[in-house]
Every structure is written in structure tokens, then in C-alpha cells.
Design a protein around this motif. Structure first.
Motif, PDB file in Angstrom:
ATOM      1  N   LEU A  14      -0.355  12.066  -2.011  1.00  0.00           N
ATOM      2  CA  LEU A  14       0.144  10.903  -2.730  1.00  0.00           C
ATOM      3  C   LEU A  14       0.132   9.668  -1.847  1.00  0.00           C
ATOM      4  CD1 LEU A  14       3.202  12.616  -4.437  1.00  0.00           C
ATOM      5  CD2 LEU A  14       0.890  12.329  -5.345  1.00  0.00           C
ATOM      6  N   ALA A  15      -0.171   8.530  -2.464  1.00  0.00           N
ATOM      7  CA  ALA A  15      -0.132   7.255  -1.756  1.00  0.00           C
ATOM      8  C   ALA A  15       1.319   6.844  -1.547  1.00  0.00           C
ATOM      9  CB  ALA A  15      -0.873   6.194  -2.563  1.00  0.00           C
ATOM     10  N   PRO A  16       1.607   6.059  -0.516  1.00  0.00           N
ATOM     11  CA  PRO A  16       2.993   5.642  -0.260  1.00  0.00           C
ATOM     12  C   PRO A  16       3.651   4.922  -1.442  1.00  0.00           C
ATOM     13  CG  PRO A  16       1.627   5.143   1.632  1.00  0.00           C
ATOM     14  CD  PRO A  16       0.708   5.602   0.531  1.00  0.00           C
ATOM     15  N   MET A  17       2.881   4.144  -2.195  1.00  0.00           N
ATOM     16  CA  MET A  17       3.432   3.406  -3.330  1.00  0.00           C
ATOM     17  C   MET A  17       3.272   4.170  -4.647  1.00  0.00           C
ATOM     18  SD  MET A  17       4.726   0.739  -1.977  1.00  0.00           S
ATOM     19  CE  MET A  17       5.010  -0.336  -3.352  1.00  0.00           C
ATOM     20  N   GLY A  18       2.936   5.435  -4.574  1.00  0.00           N
ATOM     21  CA  GLY A  18       2.740   6.242  -5.768  1.00  0.00           C
ATOM     22  C   GLY A  18       1.264   6.385  -6.078  1.00  0.00           C
TER      23      GLY A  18
END
Length: 74
Positions: A14-18
Motif C-alpha cells: 500500500l502507498a503511504p497515502m492509501g
């Protein structure tokens, strides 16, 4: 191989910002090895499956937001 693809949903990066950026390939290759799935076939097929999964999840996220993916559109 299909069992491995179904299990891949639990191995998402998952990316840090979702948002999903891909599979944790290290984990999936280890799972394939443990399940006796051919590692060459796994290494060849998983990136293609990953691309479809990421694209599908991105489209679903855009639809849920209601923007249809058109950034900056009013």
C-alpha cells in the motif's frame, strides 16, 4: 497457481497515502515455493496478474469517489 493468486489479496503493498501499488512479490514467491508452485511460472505470471489487480482496484477507488478518474474536472 489459482490458489496463490487468491492468496495474493493478503499480500498487497500500500502507498503511504492509501491505494494499492502492487503485490509483495517476496512474500508471494515464498508462498509459491511453500505450495510447490513452479517458481519460473510464478515469476512469469504474477506481474501480469498484479497489473490487472492494481488497475481494477484503482478503478474501483475512483468510482467510489465519484470522480471517474478525471483529476481536476468539475
Amino acid at each position: 497457481m489459482w490458489d496463490l493468486v487468491q492468496a495474493a489479496g493478503g499480500q498487497l503493498r500500500l502507498a503511504p497515502m492509501g491505494g494499492v501499488i502492487g503485490f509483495d512479490m517476496t512474500a508471494l514467491l515464498a508462498m509459491a515455493r511453500a505450495r510447490g508452485v513452479d517458481p519460473v511460472a510464478t515469476a512469469e505470471l504474477l506481474p501480469h496478474v498484479e497489473a490487472v489487480v492494481v488497475e481494477t482496484l484503482q478503478k474501483r477507488s475512483e468510482e467510489a469517489r465519484g470522480d471517474g478518474g478525471a483529476m481536476g474536472a468539475d
